[in-house]
Design a protein around this motif. Structure first.
Motif, PDB file in Angstrom:
ATOM      1  N   CYS A   1      26.588  26.325  -5.785  1.00 30.24           N
ATOM      2  CA  CYS A   1      28.099  26.829  -5.612  1.00 30.24           C
ATOM      3  C   CYS A   1      29.046  27.586  -6.541  1.00 30.24           C
ATOM      4  O   CYS A   1      28.721  27.057  -7.624  1.00 30.24           O
ATOM      5  CB  CYS A   1      28.747  25.834  -4.701  1.00 30.24           C
ATOM      6  SG  CYS A   1      30.377  26.459  -4.207  1.00 30.24           S
TER       7      CYS A   1
ATOM      8  N   LYS B   1      31.992  28.604  -5.983  1.00 27.11           N
ATOM      9  CA  LYS B   1      33.300  28.655  -5.617  1.00 27.11           C
ATOM     10  C   LYS B   1      34.437  27.768  -6.513  1.00 27.11           C
ATOM     11  O   LYS B   1      35.445  28.107  -6.668  1.00 27.11           O
ATOM     12  CB  LYS B   1      33.561  28.279  -4.124  1.00 27.11           C
ATOM     13  CG  LYS B   1      32.637  29.265  -3.155  1.00 27.11           C
ATOM     14  CD  LYS B   1      33.453  30.277  -2.713  1.00 27.11           C
ATOM     15  CE  LYS B   1      32.566  31.134  -1.646  1.00 27.11           C
ATOM     16  NZ  LYS B   1      31.325  31.488  -1.763  1.00 27.11           N
ATOM     17  N   PHE B   2      33.784  26.943  -7.249  1.00 18.50           N
ATOM     18  CA  PHE B   2      34.764  25.924  -7.908  1.00 18.50           C
ATOM     19  C   PHE B   2      36.087  25.536  -7.204  1.00 18.50           C
ATOM     20  O   PHE B   2      37.145  25.675  -7.747  1.00 18.50           O
ATOM     21  CB  PHE B   2      35.012  26.555  -9.290  1.00 18.50           C
ATOM     22  CG  PHE B   2      33.594  26.770 -10.083  1.00 18.50           C
ATOM     23  CD1 PHE B   2      33.379  25.388 -10.946  1.00 18.50           C
ATOM     24  CD2 PHE B   2      32.703  27.631 -10.039  1.00 18.50           C
ATOM     25  CE1 PHE B   2      32.253  25.419 -11.720  1.00 18.50           C
ATOM     26  CE2 PHE B   2      31.642  27.550 -10.797  1.00 18.50           C
ATOM     27  CZ  PHE B   2      31.335  26.527 -11.475  1.00 18.50           C
ATOM     28  N   CYS B   3      35.919  25.208  -6.023  1.00 13.85           N
ATOM     29  CA  CYS B   3      37.289  24.345  -5.345  1.00 13.85           C
ATOM     30  C   CYS B   3      37.465  23.485  -6.460  1.00 13.85           C
ATOM     31  O   CYS B   3      36.874  22.504  -7.016  1.00 13.85           O
ATOM     32  CB  CYS B   3      36.949  23.789  -4.069  1.00 13.85           C
ATOM     33  SG  CYS B   3      36.406  24.927  -2.758  1.00 13.85           S
TER      34      CYS B   3
ATOM     35  N   PHE C   1      38.852  20.383  -6.515  1.00 14.05           N
ATOM     36  CA  PHE C   1      38.201  18.950  -6.098  1.00 14.05           C
ATOM     37  C   PHE C   1      36.920  18.535  -6.188  1.00 14.05           C
ATOM     38  O   PHE C   1      36.501  17.388  -5.843  1.00 14.05           O
ATOM     39  CB  PHE C   1      38.931  18.617  -4.469  1.00 14.05           C
ATOM     40  CG  PHE C   1      38.551  19.584  -3.657  1.00 14.05           C
ATOM     41  CD1 PHE C   1      37.239  19.236  -2.995  1.00 14.05           C
ATOM     42  CD2 PHE C   1      39.335  20.380  -3.291  1.00 14.05           C
ATOM     43  CE1 PHE C   1      36.790  20.152  -1.880  1.00 14.05           C
ATOM     44  CE2 PHE C   1      38.942  21.536  -2.193  1.00 14.05           C
ATOM     45  CZ  PHE C   1      37.572  21.242  -1.490  1.00 14.05           C
ATOM     46  N   CYS C   2      36.198  19.446  -6.133  1.00 12.27           N
ATOM     47  CA  CYS C   2      34.635  19.408  -5.618  1.00 12.27           C
ATOM     48  C   CYS C   2      33.733  19.496  -7.115  1.00 12.27           C
ATOM     49  O   CYS C   2      33.810  20.248  -7.918  1.00 12.27           O
ATOM     50  CB  CYS C   2      34.152  20.479  -5.052  1.00 12.27           C
ATOM     51  SG  CYS C   2      32.769  20.196  -4.334  1.00 12.27           S
TER      52      CYS C   2
HETATM   53  S1  SF4 Z   1      33.987  22.413  -1.605  1.00 16.66           S
HETATM   54 FE1  SF4 Z   1      32.613  22.313  -3.310  1.00 16.66          FE
HETATM   55  S2  SF4 Z   1      30.576  23.190  -2.267  1.00 16.66           S
HETATM   56 FE2  SF4 Z   1      32.178  23.766  -0.833  1.00 16.66          FE
HETATM   57  S3  SF4 Z   1      32.928  25.703  -1.624  1.00 16.66           S
HETATM   58 FE3  SF4 Z   1      34.372  24.210  -2.794  1.00 16.66          FE
HETATM   59  S4  SF4 Z   1      33.316  24.010  -4.673  1.00 16.66           S
HETATM   60 FE4  SF4 Z   1      31.689  24.882  -3.262  1.00 16.66          FE
END
Ligand code: SF4
Length: 455
Positions: free
Chosen positions: A167, A169-171, A173-174
């Motif tokens: 991924c 996206k680097f949310c 929390f993740c």
């Molecule tokens: S939650 Fe985790 S795996 Fe899903 S988009 Fe965000 S960073 Fe990526």
């Protein structure tokens, strides 16, 4: 690559314990497909194992501690027996790497999710030299190239198939971008070849998997292949009855994918689309790169295409700085969309992520909010299931229940159905008269004189 099976070697037993998501389930199956080449057979009895493999997940709270606890249990089981080779695989292995070997000498091999192509060599090397090993390089291309040369022996009616990993996206929390690495999409043809294998094994439903499955993008000869292309290609296999995909990000719900719902007869009308929060402020703090307005637009577009489409989602409750009004926005969204099935958790920090050190919301307050949201989510789930009583639903029959009397299958919306019927129906789509329901399941019996449906 340790691929040649030595016919004289003794059959060894591997016990694989899998935690976490469907992608780990898929990986565990593929690990097993691989280690068969070096003489391992799967066992369900862990006490018989020569090799004990834990495929771990880093998403939930205290993931690391759970792994050490599990290893402690294994130690006890084998106290008076020959020690098995102990392997920690999956996302905790990736995140902890060398640390695991130092902290727990009982562990022999630590292997991250992008290094499974090395599993046979690592086991053989350990067996020969007793040298502990850690493999946590991100080498997704080699992994899938290697796995594509080994037959996928999964013979379930409904099979997982990973098409994308990692991924970008680097949310906040993740941990996924750190444990699974950057986004990678498998070659289109490699996936189709695996689909053909699965169909030969008897698969009737394919669930395409990826951490960001709808970010799937593979380029060849200046053409881009997306998830929509894959779905439409799978649609052509007459043996395949149903297609699903998970997990998607709202940002990647592109028009081509939305439009597939107009064209495909086999793509099931359940969209699992994690939203996490109903508040734009919180979404921004989470770095989700989407607004509630954008999310609702996707919802409306899909509903306009097919009003039978339902949504399920993931929610993080009590994210740092979530105020009462933010929580109310989430409740409003839940009331608005009436998700049929969702996962909801209190925020818990993951080491190494941006949100790791943020100030937490009071425990009691967090718990109270979780209970409120779950009550509402469960209410919608119960109501949806109740509304199906005395109705007929199409069910793909997956297997027989342990009692050897009832059958188990799923509706188009993924709801479990337990019903009376004969085992000849396994692998078929049947019509079931629903007589009763619970929050999570439907119960009934096969409709007399039903005509077999396509989807
Ligand atoms: S939650 Fe985790 S795996 Fe899903 S988009 Fe965000 S960073 Fe990526």
């Amino acid at each position: 690559m340790g691929l040649k099976k030595n016919p004289n070697s003794m059959v060894k037993k591997i016990f694989i314990k899998t935690f976490g998501c469907q992608m780990n389930d898929y990986d565990s199956n593929r690990i097993y497909d691989s280690v068969q080449k070096i003489g391992f057979e799967k066992t369900d009895k862990y006490e018989n194992a020569n090799c004990y493999l834990l495929n771990t997940c880093h998403i939930r709270d205290k993931a690391k501690e759970k792994v050490y606890h599990e290893i402690g249990r294994v130690k006890k089981i084998f106290r008076s027996k020959k020690k098995p080779i102990v392997i920690v695989a999956g996302c905790v292995a990736q995140a902890e790497n060398q640390e695991m070997l130092k902290r727990e000498p009982y562990i022999d091999i630590v292997i991250g999710p992008q290094a499974y192509h090395k599993i046979n060599d690592t086991i053989l090397d350990y067996s020969k030299r007793k040298k502990k090993n850690e493999e946590t390089e991100f080498d997704t291309i080699s992994k899938f190239n290697y796995l594509s040369k080994i037959k996928n022996k999964d013979s379930k009616v409904s099979s997982f198939l990973t098409i994308q990993e990692g991924c970008d996206k680097f949310c906040h929390f993740c941990v996924v971008p750190y444990t699974r690495g950057p986004e990678y999409s498998r070659p289109f043809n490699q996936i189709i070849n695996e689909v053909i294998e699965l169909i030969k094994n008897g698969t009737k439903e394919i669930i395409l998997l990826g951490q960001n499955v709808n970010a799937y993008s593979y380029r060849k000869n200046n053409k881009e292949f997306r998830l929509s292309d894959l779905i439409l290609e799978l649609e052509k296999f007459s043996e395949l009855k149903r297609i699903r995909y998970t997990t998607s990000h709202p940002k990647d719900m592109t028009e081509d994918l939305i439009n597939v719902y107009k064209k495909s007869k086999k793509l099931m009308p359940l969209v699992h689309l994690p939203v996490q929060s109903g508040s734009n402020k919180i979404l921004q703090l989470m770095n989700r790169k989407q607004t509630i307005e954008e999310y609702l637009k996707i919802y409306e577009k899909l509903k306009n295409i097919n009003s039978n489409i339902e949504f399920s989602s993931d929610f993080i409750i009590a994210y740092p700085q979530e105020k009462e009004e933010d929580f109310k926005d989430t409740l409003k969204l839940v009331e608005n969309i009436k998700f049929v099935n969702s996962y909801s958790f209190i925020f818990s920090p993951r080491p190494g992520t941006v949100a790791a050190d943020l100030e937490l919301i009071d425990k009691n307050k967090s718990q109270e909010r979780l209970e409120i949201i779950q009550k509402q989510l469960f209410k919608h789930q119960i109501n949806k299931n109740k509304s199906l009583e005395k109705k007929v639903v199409n069910v793909l029959v997956e297997n027989q229940m342990k009692d050897k009397v009832k059958l188990f299958g799923r509706t188009e919306h993924m709801t479990s159905v337990i019903f009376d019927g004969s085992i000849e129906n396994i692998g078929k789509i049947v019509q079931v008269d629903i007589t009763s329901s619970s929050q999570t399941s439907l119960f009934g019996k096969i409709k007399q004189n039903y005509k077999q449906k396509v989807a």
